[in-house]
Design a protein around this motif. Structure first.
Motif, PDB file in Angstrom:
ATOM      1  N   THR A 226      -4.867   2.721   5.395  1.00  0.00           N
ATOM      2  CA  THR A 226      -4.646   3.437   4.131  1.00  0.00           C
ATOM      3  C   THR A 226      -4.506   2.498   2.928  1.00  0.00           C
ATOM      4  OG1 THR A 226      -3.361   4.903   5.522  1.00  0.00           O
ATOM      5  CG2 THR A 226      -3.297   5.334   3.174  1.00  0.00           C
ATOM      6  N   ARG A 227      -3.826   1.388   3.135  1.00  0.00           N
ATOM      7  CA  ARG A 227      -3.557   0.495   2.012  1.00  0.00           C
ATOM      8  C   ARG A 227      -4.827  -0.209   1.523  1.00  0.00           C
ATOM      9  NH1 ARG A 227       1.248  -2.385   5.233  1.00  0.00           N
ATOM     10  NH2 ARG A 227      -0.269  -1.858   6.841  1.00  0.00           N
ATOM     11  N   LEU A 228      -5.895  -0.160   2.343  1.00  0.00           N
ATOM     12  CA  LEU A 228      -7.155  -0.788   1.929  1.00  0.00           C
ATOM     13  C   LEU A 228      -8.203   0.223   1.445  1.00  0.00           C
ATOM     14  CD1 LEU A 228      -7.885  -3.735   4.394  1.00  0.00           C
ATOM     15  CD2 LEU A 228      -7.474  -3.848   1.953  1.00  0.00           C
TER      16      LEU A 228
ATOM     17  N   PRO B 223     -13.178   1.216   9.722  1.00  0.00           N
ATOM     18  CA  PRO B 223     -11.774   0.903   9.966  1.00  0.00           C
ATOM     19  C   PRO B 223     -11.463  -0.535   9.538  1.00  0.00           C
ATOM     20  CG  PRO B 223     -12.987   1.166  12.041  1.00  0.00           C
ATOM     21  CD  PRO B 223     -13.955   1.411  10.941  1.00  0.00           C
ATOM     22  N   LYS B 224     -10.227  -0.769   9.172  1.00  0.00           N
ATOM     23  CA  LYS B 224      -9.819  -2.070   8.621  1.00  0.00           C
ATOM     24  C   LYS B 224     -10.333  -3.268   9.431  1.00  0.00           C
ATOM     25  CE  LYS B 224      -5.271  -2.667   8.797  1.00  0.00           C
ATOM     26  NZ  LYS B 224      -3.840  -2.628   8.371  1.00  0.00           N
ATOM     27  N   PRO B 225     -10.192  -3.271  10.773  1.00  0.00           N
ATOM     28  CA  PRO B 225     -10.622  -4.473  11.511  1.00  0.00           C
ATOM     29  C   PRO B 225     -12.137  -4.677  11.519  1.00  0.00           C
ATOM     30  CG  PRO B 225      -9.081  -3.150  12.803  1.00  0.00           C
ATOM     31  CD  PRO B 225      -9.522  -2.309  11.647  1.00  0.00           C
TER      32      PRO B 225
ATOM     33  N   GLY C  89      -4.474  -5.639  15.269  1.00  0.00           N
ATOM     34  CA  GLY C  89      -5.864  -5.980  14.991  1.00  0.00           C
ATOM     35  C   GLY C  89      -6.159  -6.409  13.580  1.00  0.00           C
ATOM     36  N   ASP C  90      -5.146  -6.674  12.781  1.00  0.00           N
ATOM     37  CA  ASP C  90      -5.391  -6.985  11.370  1.00  0.00           C
ATOM     38  C   ASP C  90      -4.724  -8.281  10.929  1.00  0.00           C
ATOM     39  OD1 ASP C  90      -2.777  -6.100  11.564  1.00  0.00           O
ATOM     40  OD2 ASP C  90      -2.824  -5.008   9.669  1.00  0.00           O
ATOM     41  N   VAL C  91      -4.473  -9.182  11.895  1.00  0.00           N
ATOM     42  CA  VAL C  91      -3.759 -10.413  11.569  1.00  0.00           C
ATOM     43  C   VAL C  91      -4.672 -11.625  11.757  1.00  0.00           C
ATOM     44  CG1 VAL C  91      -1.893 -11.943  12.295  1.00  0.00           C
ATOM     45  CG2 VAL C  91      -1.468  -9.493  12.084  1.00  0.00           C
TER      46      VAL C  91
ATOM     47  N   ARG D  46      -1.502 -14.513   8.227  1.00  0.00           N
ATOM     48  CA  ARG D  46      -1.627 -13.525   7.164  1.00  0.00           C
ATOM     49  C   ARG D  46      -2.011 -12.163   7.751  1.00  0.00           C
ATOM     50  NH1 ARG D  46      -2.513 -14.195   1.588  1.00  0.00           N
ATOM     51  NH2 ARG D  46      -3.259 -16.324   1.712  1.00  0.00           N
ATOM     52  N   ASP D  47      -1.318 -11.124   7.311  1.00  0.00           N
ATOM     53  CA  ASP D  47      -1.660  -9.736   7.653  1.00  0.00           C
ATOM     54  C   ASP D  47      -2.615  -9.240   6.567  1.00  0.00           C
ATOM     55  OD1 ASP D  47      -1.427  -6.861   7.140  1.00  0.00           O
ATOM     56  OD2 ASP D  47       0.032  -6.839   8.755  1.00  0.00           O
ATOM     57  N   LEU D  48      -3.789  -8.754   6.990  1.00  0.00           N
ATOM     58  CA  LEU D  48      -4.814  -8.393   6.005  1.00  0.00           C
ATOM     59  C   LEU D  48      -4.745  -6.934   5.563  1.00  0.00           C
ATOM     60  CD1 LEU D  48      -8.037 -10.381   6.940  1.00  0.00           C
ATOM     61  CD2 LEU D  48      -5.873 -11.149   6.055  1.00  0.00           C
TER      62      LEU D  48
HETATM   63 MG    MG Z   1      -0.768  -4.819   9.352  1.00  0.00          MG
END
Ligand code: MG
Ligand code: GDD
Length: 356
Positions: free
Chosen positions: A15-17, A25-27, A109-111, A218-220
């Motif tokens: 959601t934040r992206l 999806p983010k990844p 999955g986003d780090v 870093r968390d993306l």
């Molecule tokens: Mg995260």
């Protein structure tokens, strides 16, 4: 002993992206030229773990069509789809029947991270832990899981998104589990590993160890971190065996066209078929495939979605432009502006800035 299986949690909505995560999806967002998850998969493989199970939910099909059975990436990839999101703990529980070994690596999955996974596994084995948590330190821990440890490195509490953190040491989003523990997570309902499973294990006296690593992390999950993470990969600050080109000031993918008078810097990626016109400056930004930056435009720390167009002389800082949108000539988008897909911002029509 090492781990046999890796689980990657990729079921979040990102959601934040938004608006970038409306289509992927983010990844799976292009990060330094490849879907973000490609970097993580390559690091897992490099650590000698080749069986990877993805816990998916939102837009599950996008993962499968890219990674297939995993063989092109040197791994064996399986997919488990949650009809309704089961949360981080529920997502892990949901894939347990696919696991083959007694030691399991589980990843958010986003780090993006520089931790040596073999060392993390060694800590787990050497300390005879039930669970080992990769921990790191950040300036502002409030957006993360706050995880204090004692002098022996044993975790003493797990405080998710605590507004008043007791330490700057946080959950870095990678865990090593003794597999038997996972069977105890309730099945068939949403479970948060951070809010329910870890506090429960601690209360029950399980041996939960911390592995502190202060190399790259870093968390993306937020736009500013997404662009910075991509730029760090391109510049070699974040390690990845999957970078599709040499480390440098910019990564220009095949079929992109960059005018010789344009200036690329700060770890910018120019996607396949993207175009940067004369005199443009693109710094620390991510141009998805087919994006265009017009003559003399300045784009800093921004993301341009697939086929997005930035007009002549426009200025973008910390902006996110959705797929196929057109930012008119001389428009200024400053301070975290987000433009949804398929939007046309007229020439010279807007100066958007959060600090006006
Ligand atoms: Mg995260
Ligand atoms: N399968 C599945 N199902 N995956 C999920 C679900 C779900 O219902 N919900 C979230 N995920 C995945 C996301 O796709 C992401 O890869 C990961 O789980 C973490 O979710 P985020 O939404 O990114 O969480 P966060 O960043 O706010 O916090 C987490 O990560 C921090 C470190 O980056 C927590 O684990 C924190 O404790 C941690 O500090």
């Amino acid at each position: 002993m090492g781990a046999t299986d890796a689980i990657i949690l990729v079921g979040g909505m990102g959601t934040r992206l938004r608006p970038l995560t409306l289509s992927a999806p983010k990844p799976m967002l292009p990060t330094a030229g490849v879907p973000f998850l490609t970097h993580l998969v390559a690091r897992i493989r490099e650590a000698g773990v080749t069986h990877i199970v993805l816990g998916t939910s939102y837009r599950a099909e996008v993962f499968q069509s890219y990674f297939g059975d995993g063989s092109a990436f040197g791994v064996e990839m399986e997919y488990v789809i949650e009809a309704e999101p089961l949360g981080t703990g529920g997502g892990i529980r949901n894939v347990v029947d696919r696991l083959r070994g007694d030691t399991v690596l589980a990843f958010n999955g986003d780090v993006l991270s520089g931790v040596d996974l073999r060392e993390l596994l060694a800590t787990h084995d050497d300390t005879d832990a039930d669970v080992t948590l990769y921990l790191t330190k950040v300036e502002d821990p409030r957006a993360f899981g706050c995880v204090p440890t004692d002098a022996e490195g044993r975790v003493t509490a797990f405080l998710e998104k605590d507004p008043d953190p007791v330490t700057d040491q946080i959950n870095a989003g990678t865990y090593v589990f003794r597999r038997a523990l996972l069977d105890a997570i309730p099945a068939g309902r949403p479970v948060s590993v951070e809010r329910e499973t870890f506090p429960g294990l601690l209360a029950a006296g399980a041996r939960v160890m911390g592995h502190v690593d202060e190399t790259y992390w870093r968390d993306l999950g937020r736009p500013a971190d997404f662009v910075a993470g991509s730029a760090d990969l391109v510049q070699g600050l974040a390690p990845s065996p999957a970078l599709p080109g040499p480390i440098g000031r910019a990564l220009v993918l095949p079929g992109a066209r960059v005018d010789p008078t344009a200036v690329l810097s700060g770890g910018t990626t120019v996607g396949v078929g993207a175009v940067v016109w004369a005199g443009a400056v693109v710094d620390g930004s991510v141009l998805f495939d087919g994006a265009t930056v017009g003559p003399g435009a300045v784009v800093r720390r921004s993301v341009l979605g697939f086929g997005a167009v930035v007009g002549a002389g426009a200025v973008l800082e910390d902006a996110v432009v959705g797929d196929r949108s057109r930012i008119g000539d001389r428009v200024e988008l400053l301070g975290g502006a987000r433009v949804w897909p398929d939007v046309t911002v007229p020439d010279g029509g807007i100066r958007f800035s959060s600090d006006l």
